[in-house]
Scaffold this active site. Sequence first.
Site, PDB file in Angstrom:
ATOM      1  N   GLY A   1       7.945  10.342   8.817  1.00 34.49           N
ATOM      2  CA  GLY A   1       7.475  10.919   7.567  1.00 34.49           C
ATOM      3  C   GLY A   1       6.574  12.116   7.720  1.00 34.49           C
TER       4      GLY A   1
ATOM      5  N   HIS B   1       0.838  -1.206   0.000  1.00 35.27           N
ATOM      6  CA  HIS B   1       0.000   0.000   0.000  1.00 35.27           C
ATOM      7  C   HIS B   1       0.873   1.257   0.000  1.00 35.27           C
ATOM      8  CE1 HIS B   1      -3.173   2.824   0.984  1.00 35.27           C
ATOM      9  NE2 HIS B   1      -4.051   1.853   0.876  1.00 35.27           N
TER      10      HIS B   1
ATOM     11  N   ILE C   1      10.525  16.096   6.135  1.00 43.18           N
ATOM     12  CA  ILE C   1       9.780  15.052   6.821  1.00 43.18           C
ATOM     13  C   ILE C   1      10.440  14.698   8.138  1.00 43.18           C
ATOM     14  CG2 ILE C   1       8.901  14.079   4.663  1.00 43.18           C
ATOM     15  CD1 ILE C   1      10.996  11.830   4.982  1.00 43.18           C
TER      16      ILE C   1
END
Length: 303
Positions: A174, A84, A169
């Site tokens: 992130g 994903h 990030i």
Amino acid sequence: MSKLVECIPNFSVSKEKDEPVFQGLVDVANSIPGCTVMDVQSDGTHNRCVFTLVGSPEGIEEAAFQLCKKATETIDLTKHEGAHPRMGATDVIPFVPTMDISVEECVEISKHVAQRIWDELKVPSFLYEDSATSPDRVNLAKVRKGQFEGMPEKLLLPEWAPDYGERKIHPTAGIIAIGARMPLVAFNVNLDTDNVEVAKEIAKAIRGSSGGFKHCKAIGLLLEDRNIAQVSMNMVNYEGTPLYYTYEMIRALADRYGVRILGTEVVGLTPAKALIDCAEFYLKIENFNCRNQVMEYHLIDME
């Protein structure tokens, strides 16, 4: 009637790949007053888990922050692999109006949470969907394009400064997409082939961004544990694009490749009407009115 908000945070970890980290998130979710854990889904191929939480605005705000804090402390995206797309340890935090609360109020909740996550955790975020600050940030797929690995370069582009935080990030967590949106249905169709290219071609044909159904987002991937291909979809408006539209189109396209549908999946919770609409379509019920003819709607009105 008390205000209720639904929150469906997605995290880049799965029970199958790292059970202690997954369980830590579950424990945090169950510990927040004013928040009820309705469902938790985990998928090892996606290497992702999805929580469905419902509660008061205050309880949901606290739960979203505390879960993000736990994910930031325990998930390292530099070591993450999964089918994903993802850009954050806490990848997305959507807030959905559920009872006696507006989308606008959920937008304000999303901003409060995004600000607190930056102030206390130093994880930047984009606002998306109804919280988006520009048209380019409405679509989650466009926001997440580049993923974790490509995001440092993306953030240097003039149009892609985070809504909260600096143009860099978090080194291991992130960046997050946070926003308010209407309910969506995570709907997957499994195919009796291990050829992932078939699923990718079908996904391209049905998703709105490439000319398919307006309210369908779709990708094709391989479920390695079952060795079958899957068309994985987010139906962002199940009334504008009903589930049976995409199901029937996938069936027709799969037939072109000599492939059958093995079965389907609904990930997490779904509005009842999304499934009732399918029953009405396939049973060919004439003059059907779900508000008047489904018993549960009357029971809810009695409460």
